[in-house]
Design a protein around this motif. Structure first.
Motif, short mmCIF file in Angstrom:
data_model
loop_
_atom_site.label_atom_id
_atom_site.label_comp_id
_atom_site.label_asym_id
_atom_site.label_seq_id
_atom_site.Cartn_x
_atom_site.Cartn_y
_atom_site.Cartn_z
N GLY A 251 24.99 12.18 43.61
CA GLY A 251 25.10 12.98 42.39
C GLY A 251 23.84 13.73 42.02
N ARG A 252 22.91 13.87 42.97
CA ARG A 252 21.65 14.57 42.70
C ARG A 252 21.65 15.94 43.37
N GLU A 253 22.73 16.70 43.12
CA GLU A 253 22.86 18.02 43.74
C GLU A 253 21.70 18.94 43.37
N GLY A 254 21.18 18.79 42.15
CA GLY A 254 20.07 19.63 41.72
C GLY A 254 18.84 19.46 42.60
N GLN A 255 18.53 18.21 42.95
CA GLN A 255 17.38 17.96 43.83
C GLN A 255 17.64 18.52 45.22
N ALA A 256 18.89 18.40 45.68
CA ALA A 256 19.22 18.95 47.00
C ALA A 256 19.07 20.47 46.98
N ASP A 257 19.50 21.10 45.89
CA ASP A 257 19.36 22.55 45.76
C ASP A 257 17.89 22.97 45.82
N GLU A 258 17.05 22.21 45.13
CA GLU A 258 15.62 22.55 45.11
C GLU A 258 15.01 22.48 46.51
N LEU A 259 15.48 21.54 47.31
CA LEU A 259 14.95 21.38 48.66
C LEU A 259 15.35 22.53 49.57
N ILE A 260 16.59 22.96 49.45
CA ILE A 260 17.14 23.87 50.45
C ILE A 260 17.21 25.32 50.01
N GLU A 261 17.36 25.57 48.70
CA GLU A 261 17.62 26.94 48.25
C GLU A 261 16.50 27.90 48.61
N LYS A 262 15.25 27.42 48.54
CA LYS A 262 14.13 28.31 48.86
C LYS A 262 14.07 28.69 50.33
N MET A 263 14.85 27.97 51.16
CA MET A 263 14.84 28.26 52.59
C MET A 263 15.95 29.22 52.99
N VAL A 264 16.87 29.49 52.06
CA VAL A 264 17.96 30.42 52.37
C VAL A 264 17.42 31.84 52.28
N PRO A 265 17.46 32.62 53.39
CA PRO A 265 16.87 33.96 53.38
C PRO A 265 17.62 34.91 52.45
N ALA A 266 16.87 35.72 51.74
CA ALA A 266 17.46 36.72 50.85
C ALA A 266 17.67 38.04 51.56
N LYS A 267 17.12 38.16 52.77
CA LYS A 267 17.25 39.39 53.54
C LYS A 267 17.01 39.06 55.02
N PRO A 268 17.38 39.96 55.91
CA PRO A 268 17.15 39.70 57.35
C PRO A 268 15.67 39.49 57.65
#
Length: 381
Positions: free
Chosen positions: A177-194
């Protein structure tokens, strides 16, 4: 200090260096009785004497204390096998064992990765997540898995298994139930552009007259991009709401990127996973004829996939970056690939037989022929 271990090491090294207790005492400026007490574990040398003892025996301080920052391959296998056996029988005891081994090898990312992933798999099992059965071991295993996986990412943030470890950690956090912590770990690694870095690097290499470096940079990026495309396509097959028509489009894409010689070896599970998702969606919607047609094609896809697992042929195109491809001629790797193929086939059979919609086709000659081809009886024995 570990008194018993240091005592054993002093005794071993004194004998190996052909020294008596009296001779060792004389060289260190202590009494023979002091040396005797060290070797019996009754006392420890003064901290100021420890470097002198190591120098006298021509060993490092790590050797003297029996400290191993990195485990041997044999030790890693031993720890992994023993931990998995304990996890199957007694999660609490397994956690104690894992804590002890991870503390000893807290700087070894490979051993920690093996331990952390084994704990992670156990932590997300439905059978141990039932608080009515064993809440304390469940919580302890999950907490330890998280701590160890975070340590692996700290030690080796750009390693070849980083994404896999990160994915496991995020799934573990989300399962609690700690989706927020998971988001913090991974979201910054998702590229916003090629990512154009490889192209820029190749351009610099070409201007410097280093065409080989340019080739390697571009082929590495192309390989990674293909793997990302395949992973996204495969993941889309499991997203609720993706229609049968969209799955058919994804299948076209999947088949196209696997078509060149050897390219199927990059992502052998891609087509069968998408195909079975399409077939399952069709049977659940009541379109039995199309579902059976896709199921029959799925069996062919799966057989090619398992053959690729067992005998992968790397695409010649990516020879300059073959460190990222399948290892050939490695007996252990070959055995692991065979086990992966068998496990994959078993998991597909299980998913089909447990789905009530497929169950309605029992007795249909086409369905029964497919299940025989999948070896359902052999798998379920």
């Amino acid at each position: 200090m570990n008194r018993s271990l240091l005592s054993e090491r002093i005794l071993e090294e004194r004998i190996r260096n052909h020294l008596t207790q009296e001779e060792l005492a004389c060289r260190l400026g202590v009494s023979k009785a002091a040396v005797s007490k060290w070797e019996c574990g009754q006392s420890l040398p003064d901290i100021a004497l420890v470097p002198q003892i190591a120098s006298l025996f021509s060993v490092t301080l790590d050797d003297l204390f029996g400290y191993e920052p990195l485990a041997s391959e044999e030790k890693r296998e031993e720890v992994t096998e023993w931990l998995q056996a304990l996890l199957a029988e007694d999660p609490a005891q397994a956690a104690t064992y894992a804590e002890r081994q991870s503390a000893r090898y807290w700087s070894d990312p490979e051993l920690l990765k093996a331990v952390g992933l084994a704990l992670y798999v156990k932590a997300i099992e439905p059978s141990i997540s039932d608080e009515a059965n064993c809440p304390e071991p469940t919580s302890r295993v999950a907490d330890l898995a998280e701590r160890i996986l975070r340590r692996v990412l700290q030690l080796d943030p750009d390693g070849p298994s980083t994404d896999f470890v990160l994915q496991a950690l995020c799934i573990l956090l989300a399962s609690e139930g700690r989706e927020g912590q998971a988001d913090e770990l991974i979201e910054k690694m998702v590229p916003a552009k090629p990512n154009m870095a490889a192209i820029i690097l190749a351009g610099i290499a070409i201007r410097a007259g280093n065409s080989k470096r340019a080739e390697i940079a571009l082929k590495r990026q192309l390989l990674f991009s293909l793997l990302e495309v395949a992973s996204c396509a495969q993941a889309l097959a499991g997203v609720e709401g993706v229609s049968a028509e969209e799955l058919e489009d994804i299948l076209v894409l999947a088949a196209a990127i696997q078509a060149p010689d050897g390219f199927a070896a990059l992502f052998p599970t891609l087509v069968p996973i998408i195909r079975i998702a399409l077939a399952t969606q069709l049977v659940e919607s009541g379109d039995s004829d199309r579902a059976l047609a896709e199921l029959e094609r799925f069996v062919e896809d799966l057989e090619r996939c398992c053959e690729t697992f067992e005998n992968p042929q790397n695409p010649p195109f990516f020879k300059p970056v073959d460190e990222f491809l399948w290892r050939n001629g490695d007996e252990k790797a070959d055995e692991a690939r065979g086990e992966a193929a068998a496990s994959l086939r078993s998991s597909f059979v299980s998913s089909i037989t447990s789905n009530e919609s497929w169950g309605t086709l029992r007795g249909n000659p086409r369905f029964d022929a497919v299940m025989r081809r999948l070896g359902e009886e052999e798998v379920s024995v």
